[in-house]
Design a protein around this motif. Structure first.
Motif, PDB file in Angstrom:
ATOM      1  N   CYS A  51       0.837  -1.198   0.000  1.00 34.10           N
ATOM      2  CA  CYS A  51       0.000   0.000   0.000  1.00 34.10           C
ATOM      3  C   CYS A  51       0.875   1.253   0.000  1.00 34.10           C
ATOM      4  CB  CYS A  51      -0.891  -0.022   1.237  1.00 34.10           C
ATOM      5  SG  CYS A  51      -1.989   1.396   1.336  1.00 34.10           S
ATOM      6  N   HIS A  53       0.236   3.995   1.239  1.00 33.74           N
ATOM      7  CA  HIS A  53       0.072   4.795   2.457  1.00 33.74           C
ATOM      8  C   HIS A  53       1.199   4.535   3.443  1.00 33.74           C
ATOM      9  CE1 HIS A  53      -1.881   5.340   6.584  1.00 33.74           C
ATOM     10  NE2 HIS A  53      -1.448   6.509   6.174  1.00 33.74           N
ATOM     11  N   ALA A  54       1.283   3.333   3.950  1.00 30.30           N
ATOM     12  CA  ALA A  54       2.296   3.030   4.963  1.00 30.30           C
ATOM     13  C   ALA A  54       3.091   1.782   4.628  1.00 30.30           C
ATOM     14  CB  ALA A  54       1.635   2.881   6.340  1.00 30.30           C
ATOM     15  N   CYS A  74      -7.560  -1.400   1.204  1.00 33.11           N
ATOM     16  CA  CYS A  74      -6.441  -1.849   2.029  1.00 33.11           C
ATOM     17  C   CYS A  74      -6.959  -2.189   3.422  1.00 33.11           C
ATOM     18  CB  CYS A  74      -5.369  -0.766   2.108  1.00 33.11           C
ATOM     19  SG  CYS A  74      -3.989  -1.225   3.172  1.00 33.11           S
ATOM     20  N   HIS A  77      -5.644   0.463   6.848  1.00 29.05           N
ATOM     21  CA  HIS A  77      -6.299   1.715   7.260  1.00 29.05           C
ATOM     22  C   HIS A  77      -7.403   2.136   6.304  1.00 29.05           C
ATOM     23  CE1 HIS A  77      -1.930   1.937   8.457  1.00 29.05           C
ATOM     24  NE2 HIS A  77      -2.523   1.915   9.631  1.00 29.05           N
ATOM     25  N   ALA A  79      -7.626   2.539   2.870  1.00 25.86           N
ATOM     26  CA  ALA A  79      -7.486   3.242   1.591  1.00 25.86           C
ATOM     27  C   ALA A  79      -8.211   2.451   0.502  1.00 25.86           C
ATOM     28  CB  ALA A  79      -6.016   3.415   1.223  1.00 25.86           C
TER      29      ALA A  79
HETATM   30  S1  FES Z   1      -1.175   0.972   4.823  1.00 23.02           S
HETATM   31 FE1  FES Z   1      -2.899   0.839   3.467  1.00 23.02          FE
HETATM   32  S2  FES Z   1      -4.257   2.358   4.179  1.00 23.02           S
HETATM   33 FE2  FES Z   1      -2.551   2.491   5.517  1.00 23.02          FE
END
Ligand code: FES
Length: 113
Positions: A51, A53-54, A74, A77, A79
């Protein structure tokens, strides 16, 4: 004379329920990678299972993805990604995108060309 390497078979198209995604492990650019392979009808798309994001995996359990109506969510979190393009359309990394891995469908198989 150029020697073309054979395509790498990832899975059979029928291994993926229509509209859903499965995990396939494959070597991409010399690295072992977990891929999300999504199917719609006779087409398939593949992305690194990372992902933006993180950097977490997208699956909620190994190889189990949240996919509904062409949206891949995801599990970390929440997404939301358009499965057809990999673009994040909602959530903490909106506007980012999954890293696409080019695949093709040939003779009922999903392959890395
Ligand atoms: S790691 Fe996928 S939404 Fe945060």
């Amino acid at each position: 004379m150029a020697i073309s390497s054979p395509a790498t078979v990832l899975c059979r198209l029928d291994d993926i329920p229509d509209g859903e995604a499965i995990e396939v492990n494959a070597v991409v650019n010399g690295e072992d990678e977990s891929l999300v392979v999504w199917r719609r009808d006779t087409e398939a798309r593949a992305y690194l299972n990372i992902c933006p994001h993180a950097g977490r995996r997208l699956d909620w359990a190994p190889g189990k993805f949240l996919v509904k109506d062409g949206v891949l969510v995801c599990a970390a979190h929440g997404a939301s990604f358009a499965a057809a393009t990999g673009e994040c359309t909602a959530g903490p990394c909106r506007g980012d995108r999954l890293r696409s891995v080019p695949v093709a469908v040939a003779d009922g198989q999903v392959v890395l060309p």
